[in-house]
Design a protein around this motif. Structure first.
Motif, mmCIF file in Angstrom:
data_model
loop_
_atom_site.group_PDB
_atom_site.id
_atom_site.type_symbol
_atom_site.label_atom_id
_atom_site.label_comp_id
_atom_site.label_asym_id
_atom_site.label_seq_id
_atom_site.Cartn_x
_atom_site.Cartn_y
_atom_site.Cartn_z
ATOM 1 N N ALA A 1 64.889 74.975 52.484
ATOM 2 C CA ALA A 1 63.855 74.361 51.641
ATOM 3 C C ALA A 1 64.436 74.004 50.274
ATOM 4 C CB ALA A 1 62.671 75.305 51.484
ATOM 5 N N ILE A 2 65.178 74.926 49.687
ATOM 6 C CA ILE A 2 65.795 74.659 48.386
ATOM 7 C C ILE A 2 66.810 73.533 48.502
ATOM 8 C CG2 ILE A 2 67.272 75.652 46.582
ATOM 9 C CD1 ILE A 2 65.964 78.391 47.278
ATOM 10 N N SER A 3 67.563 73.518 49.583
ATOM 11 C CA SER A 3 68.538 72.451 49.804
ATOM 12 C C SER A 3 67.864 71.083 49.841
ATOM 13 C CB SER A 3 69.295 72.706 51.107
ATOM 14 O OG SER A 3 70.233 71.706 51.355
ATOM 15 N N ALA A 4 66.704 71.014 50.489
ATOM 16 C CA ALA A 4 65.965 69.753 50.555
ATOM 17 C C ALA A 4 65.507 69.314 49.167
ATOM 18 C CB ALA A 4 64.759 69.914 51.486
ATOM 19 N N ILE A 5 65.078 70.266 48.351
ATOM 20 C CA ILE A 5 64.648 69.942 46.984
ATOM 21 C C ILE A 5 65.839 69.459 46.153
ATOM 22 C CG2 ILE A 5 63.677 70.901 44.865
ATOM 23 C CD1 ILE A 5 62.037 72.814 46.684
ATOM 24 N N MET A 6 67.008 70.058 46.384
ATOM 25 C CA MET A 6 68.222 69.601 45.678
ATOM 26 C C MET A 6 68.564 68.158 46.065
ATOM 27 S SD MET A 6 70.659 72.961 45.969
ATOM 28 C CE MET A 6 70.479 74.366 44.878
ATOM 29 N N GLU A 7 68.408 67.822 47.361
ATOM 30 C CA GLU A 7 68.673 66.457 47.809
ATOM 31 C C GLU A 7 67.707 65.474 47.140
ATOM 32 O OE1 GLU A 7 68.569 66.253 52.049
ATOM 33 O OE2 GLU A 7 70.018 67.891 52.293
ATOM 34 N N LEU A 8 66.450 65.882 47.012
ATOM 35 C CA LEU A 8 65.475 65.024 46.340
ATOM 36 C C LEU A 8 65.859 64.831 44.869
ATOM 37 C CD1 LEU A 8 62.827 63.429 46.270
ATOM 38 C CD2 LEU A 8 61.619 65.600 45.888
ATOM 39 N N HIS B 1 58.531 62.227 50.583
ATOM 40 C CA HIS B 1 57.665 62.713 51.653
ATOM 41 C C HIS B 1 58.460 63.367 52.774
ATOM 42 C CE1 HIS B 1 53.729 61.519 50.138
ATOM 43 N NE2 HIS B 1 54.406 60.587 49.485
ATOM 44 N N GLU B 2 59.697 62.932 52.971
ATOM 45 C CA GLU B 2 60.562 63.676 53.881
ATOM 46 C C GLU B 2 60.779 65.098 53.369
ATOM 47 O OE1 GLU B 2 63.376 59.985 55.517
ATOM 48 O OE2 GLU B 2 64.137 61.393 54.017
ATOM 49 N N THR B 3 60.954 65.216 52.056
ATOM 50 C CA THR B 3 61.186 66.531 51.446
ATOM 51 C C THR B 3 59.941 67.403 51.528
ATOM 52 O OG1 THR B 3 62.759 65.510 49.919
ATOM 53 C CG2 THR B 3 61.980 67.717 49.363
ATOM 54 N N ILE B 4 58.778 66.831 51.242
ATOM 55 C CA ILE B 4 57.533 67.604 51.338
ATOM 56 C C ILE B 4 57.378 68.149 52.761
ATOM 57 C CG2 ILE B 4 55.006 67.511 51.249
ATOM 58 C CD1 ILE B 4 55.297 65.378 49.041
ATOM 59 N N VAL C 1 58.367 63.430 40.348
ATOM 60 C CA VAL C 1 58.712 64.597 39.529
ATOM 61 C C VAL C 1 57.662 65.697 39.674
ATOM 62 C CG1 VAL C 1 58.862 65.435 37.147
ATOM 63 C CG2 VAL C 1 60.176 63.426 37.852
ATOM 64 N N GLU C 2 56.382 65.323 39.610
ATOM 65 C CA GLU C 2 55.334 66.341 39.701
ATOM 66 C C GLU C 2 55.335 67.004 41.076
ATOM 67 O OE1 GLU C 2 51.458 65.515 38.332
ATOM 68 O OE2 GLU C 2 52.113 65.005 36.298
ATOM 69 N N ASN C 3 55.547 66.219 42.123
ATOM 70 C CA ASN C 3 55.603 66.819 43.457
ATOM 71 C C ASN C 3 56.833 67.707 43.627
ATOM 72 O OD1 ASN C 3 53.323 65.991 45.301
ATOM 73 N ND2 ASN C 3 53.893 63.981 44.509
ATOM 74 N N LEU C 4 57.943 67.299 43.028
ATOM 75 C CA LEU C 4 59.141 68.148 43.061
ATOM 76 C C LEU C 4 58.854 69.477 42.358
ATOM 77 C CD1 LEU C 4 62.821 67.327 42.641
ATOM 78 C CD2 LEU C 4 61.833 68.896 41.005
ATOM 79 N N LEU C 5 58.188 69.422 41.209
ATOM 80 C CA LEU C 5 57.858 70.650 40.474
ATOM 81 C C LEU C 5 56.922 71.542 41.293
ATOM 82 C CD1 LEU C 5 57.297 69.202 36.892
ATOM 83 C CD2 LEU C 5 59.279 70.500 37.704
ATOM 84 N N VAL D 1 67.394 69.685 36.826
ATOM 85 C CA VAL D 1 65.997 69.260 36.937
ATOM 86 C C VAL D 1 65.379 69.155 35.543
ATOM 87 C CG1 VAL D 1 63.727 69.866 37.857
ATOM 88 C CG2 VAL D 1 65.767 70.295 39.235
ATOM 89 N N TRP D 2 65.679 70.132 34.714
ATOM 90 C CA TRP D 2 65.155 70.148 33.333
ATOM 91 C C TRP D 2 65.531 68.852 32.605
ATOM 92 C CZ3 TRP D 2 62.030 72.937 30.216
ATOM 93 C CH2 TRP D 2 62.206 72.854 28.831
ATOM 94 N N ARG D 3 66.805 68.457 32.686
ATOM 95 C CA ARG D 3 67.263 67.269 31.964
ATOM 96 C C ARG D 3 66.668 65.985 32.545
ATOM 97 N NH1 ARG D 3 72.059 70.085 32.181
ATOM 98 N NH2 ARG D 3 72.804 68.781 33.915
ATOM 99 N N ALA D 4 66.474 65.942 33.874
ATOM 100 C CA ALA D 4 65.885 64.748 34.476
ATOM 101 C C ALA D 4 64.511 64.461 33.892
ATOM 102 C CB ALA D 4 65.781 64.927 35.993
#
Length: 825
Positions: free
Chosen positions: A691-698, A672-675, A720-724, A637-640
């Motif tokens: 929940a973490i798995s969904a964030i990884m997929e995003l 929005h699926e992830t949210i 990116v901001e919503n992922l954070l 995530v950091w590198r992205a």
């Protein structure tokens, strides 16, 4: 910027900034309120992975609720009294229990802060501090004044290693819960709290605990052990006494052909005197006293007994029946005596066969009621029809229960009664490091509570600790000698201290008013903030701590200190942390040191692993590869972000979905699926791993999007901001760092939780899988939302499908809209 997240610099940086900004401080007068609490620890000096798990779970919930707009109460404190501090002082000889405890608190608090836990430290409580145990003592005095605290001499559980009394709940398999030493029985004058007065309420109020695990409620129900029956008196002519028994089967009384007393029963001494075989009986009693409780009560263990030679009279049949002393009856259960009905209780049946005691059948199956009785091969324990029962013959068991109970009551030889397995809570401990019981013994006035104005009764710092089996406080003249609060005469203080479970039975209320010097807590605060919305802790506390906290809350309500009925609305019972399939322990050499993990991987990767590896209620198997994988994800995530920082900084979060290309729509929909998934997993299901798995997929979808020739910078930044924001409760440090790098205001943890757009979840086009006889043969893209008939027609017209079908007969077509068409030929 660096290619990898520098946790050693940034973790400390943000922890200091959060503390300086008082980011986690709660204003108790503001709403809407949400109270998140993890069970507070004993300050042993070092966190273990179980601590890391429970505190990470609670912290995610607290941070998530803050971002949802709640005013979150999330405090921490210390269950600071207890044997380890005293034993450490005895073992090392050069440190005082208080100093040992406070040093450990300082170290564990430092470790907690290094995990980035969002506690309001202004509300910190320590049960061993005078400003806390003053109120613990105050509660004891209120209970004494309301006849809920009393002193009596009783056979108690004694741990010879810890040299103290244990409550029944602290004895596991006849051994001390803490040190596993075999427990002995000892007669001492002890203090008890009348938790049995609240037994029915503790059971009935389970109706308010719909957010508790069923197994926890079942454990408490079994421990309380409510049973309805009848108390019956059996006369003993030889001593002019009555033996009182409790039975749930008064319908079987005509089948009572002998009685059994526990060796500890108070009438045993009388029967010894008239038995004519006192030495033989004493020898048997001594033999039984060597047996563990589990051995005496196990269905598989040998039942042994001895006839006292004394007779009782069955109050309905008038028959004289022998009185035995036996190992399988305990003083702690019922009245310590039973009427034995061998024809209808298998344990009694086996005993009667062994000692050649009469077995009289008084209940038969309905279809055998008129038959001539034969010899029983085993006890008949089901309901049926009464026989050999005088005027009650022919009644079914239910009718007989009521009619015999009523007859016994009218005759004055019995009464209906409710019995409980639960016993009053024994709180006396013969140790130094605990809250002194605030009572005084006066030769003139008797037992008198200390004046409330003189609380706390303080522990003396200068004390001689050591083995010996009695409280070290007895050796302190400074502590023992006092004056009577009522008459002013010389008096002696109680030298026992309280069970530490008393301290932890009300601490959740003190957090609401941790600095109040006038009262334990304001009623308004308690009513507004309790019950605790989410309480996180191990299921091993289901009976002890949770039951006692429920009892205390009901007492507090009766004292008009709160309107709250139950202390905890939702109890989240987390599983253990295992390694190599076993619970971590030094003896097994499988302990993982959290400090080493924090040093090597940082707080965020540690938190992520502990939350990702298993659902909170399941046991978690530690994996070195697992923690490494979470560290890689953090850096991914950091590198992205860092690799595209200039693009992101120049972009805005404002977007226009109507202008999106296909690849934009795909990423936007995934966001929005992830949210939606993460919001449900955090707020409703408490499934942090999914929940973490969904964030990884995003995150994977973001990387795929970045491979496109054309990307929408504003959409990229928005995603990116919503992922954070979704990651922030799990990984508070590195999301804060990236948030700041993007030029956003401090702090990410004060932002609103993202909301998903239903319209974004709608697909313009979907890919349909086409199967022929269950095997995938083709895919086709169609407009979303087509009906079954249209989908079937389109699928049959596909060129590849026609090739496979050919001249074969289409027998059936199965259609799942927007997903699949299966053609059966």
């Amino acid at each position: 910027m660096a290619e990898q997240y520098d946790f050693q610099s940034f973790d400390k940086k943000w922890q200091e900034k959060w503390e300086n900004a008082e980011l986690d401080k709660v204003d108790i007068k503001e709403g809407p309120e949400h109270y998140v609490l993890e069970m507070f620890p004993y300050p042993s000096g070092k966190l273990h992975m179980g601590h890391v798990r429970v505190y990470s779970i609670g912290d995610v919930i607290a941070r998530y609720k803050r971002m949802q707009g709640y005013n979150v109460m999330h405090p921490m404190g210390w269950d600071a009294f207890g044997l380890p501090a005293e034993n450490a002082a005895i073992e090392h000889g050069n440190i005082h229990p208080k100093d040992w405890t406070w040093d450990n608190i300082t170290e564990m608090k430092r470790q907690m802060k290094s995990l980035g836990l969002s506690y309001d430290w202004d509300r910190e409580v320590t049960t061993a501090s005078e400003d806390y145990y003053r109120w613990t003592q105050w509660f004891f005095i209120q209970m004494f004044k309301n006849d809920l605290a009393y002193r009596k001499k009783a056979a108690v559980n004694w741990c010879p290693s810890c040299e103290t009394v244990l409550a029944n709940e602290q004895v596991v398999d006849d051994a001390c819960e803490r040190c596993e030493t075999d427990v002995e029985k000892k007669k001492l004058a002890q203090w008890f709290l009348r938790i049995t007065d609240y037994a029915d309420r503790l059971l009935d109020d389970h109706r308010f605990l719909d957010k508790w695990p069923d197994r926890v409620k079942a454990m408490q129900k079994n421990w309380i052990g409510r049973s309805e029956g009848t108390l019956i008196n059996f006369p003993v002519p030889a001593t002019d006494d009555q033996i009182e028994v409790f039975t749930t089967r008064p319908d079987t009384i005509y089948g009572a052909t002998y009685m059994v007393l526990a060796p500890e029963h108070p009438l045993v001494d009388k029967f010894l005197e008239v038995s004519g075989k006192e030495a033989e009986l004493n020898e048997f009693i001594e033999r039984v006293s060597q047996q563990e409780e589990e051995e005496r009560t196990s269905p598989d263990s040998e039942k042994i007994g001895i006839d006292t030679g004394v007779k009782a009279v069955n109050p309905l049949s008038g028959e004289e029946i022998p009185i035995f002393i036996a190992n399988y009856v305990l003083m702690d259960y019922g009245t310590g005596a039973i009427m034995a009905v061998p024809a209808h209780d298998q344990r009694d049946f086996d005993f009667a066969k062994k000692y050649d005691i009469n077995i009289r059948e008084v209940i038969r199956p309905e279809d055998q009621a008129g038959e001539t009785p034969g010899g029983l091969e085993e006890a008949f324990v089901e309901p049926g029809v009464l026989v050999n029962s005088g005027k009650f013959d022919g009644l079914n068991s239910d009718e007989a229960f009521d009619k015999i109970a009523a007859y016994l009551e009218e005759a004055g030889i019995g009464q209906r009664n409710v019995n409980y397995r639960l016993k009053d809570w024994l709180i006396s401990r013969q140790r130094y490091w605990g809250a002194p019981i605030p009572m005084v013994y006066c030769d003139e006035c008797g037992i008198v509570p200390v004046s409330e104005d003189d609380l706390p009764v303080k522990l003396p710092y200068e004390i001689e600790l050591g083995k010996g089996g009695e409280s070290p406080l007895k050796k302190s003249d400074e502590f023992v000698n006092t004056t009577c609060p009522e008459c002013g005469s010389n008096a002696r203080r109680e030298t026992d201290t309280m069970d530490t479970f008393v301290d932890s039975s009300w601490y959740f209320m003190r957090y609401l008013d941790a600095s109040n010097e006038e009262i334990p807590f304001e009623k308004e605060n308690a009513d507004n903030w309790t019950p605790v919305d989410t309480y996180v802790g191990g299921v091993e506390h289901a009976i002890l701590h949770l039951l006692y906290a429920r009892f205390f809350t009901k007492v507090m309500k009766d004292l008009n200190l709160t309107e709250t009925i139950e202390p905890f609305d939702h109890y989240l019972a987390q599983g253990m942390v295992l390694k190599d399939g076993s619970k971590m322990s030094k003896s097994k050499g499988n302990v993982v040191d959290p400090l080493n993990i924090l040093s090597n991987y940082g707080a965020d990767a540690t938190r992520l692993f502990i939350l990702f590896a298993a659902p909170p209620e399941k046991d978690l198997e530690w994996s070195d590869k697992g923690i490494e994988g979470q560290a890689r994800f953090v850096n991914r995530v950091w590198r992205a972000v860092i690799d595209n920082l200039d693009l992101l900084k120049d972009a805005s979060v404002e977007i226009n979905p109507d202008s999106f290309e296909d690849q934009d729509k795909k990423l936007y929909r995934k966001l929005h699926e992830t949210i939606k998934r993460v919001t449900i997993d955090l707020g409703e299901r408490f499934n942090f791993n999914t929940a973490i798995s969904a964030i990884m997929e995003l995150t994977n979808e973001i990387y795929s999007y970045l491979n496109n020739d054309q990307i929408n910078p504003n959409l990229f930044r928005n995603v990116v901001e919503n992922l954070l924001l979704m990651l922030a409760p799990f990984t508070p440090h590195f999301t804060e760092e990236i948030w700041a790098e993007l030029g956003n205001d401090f702090s990410i943890h004060q932002q609103e939780w993202p909301e998903y757009e239903e319209s974004a979840l709608e697909k313009d086009e979907v890919e349909i899988v086409i199967q022929i006889n269950g095997k995938v043969r083709e895919h086709m893209k169609v407009e979303a939302g087509l009906d079954k008939g249209t989908l079937e027609n389109k699928a049959l017209k596909e060129e590849k499908v026609q090739e496979y079908v050919g001249e074969k007969e289409v027998k059936k077509v199965i259609v799942i809209p927007d997903k699949l068409v299966n053609i059966v030929v």
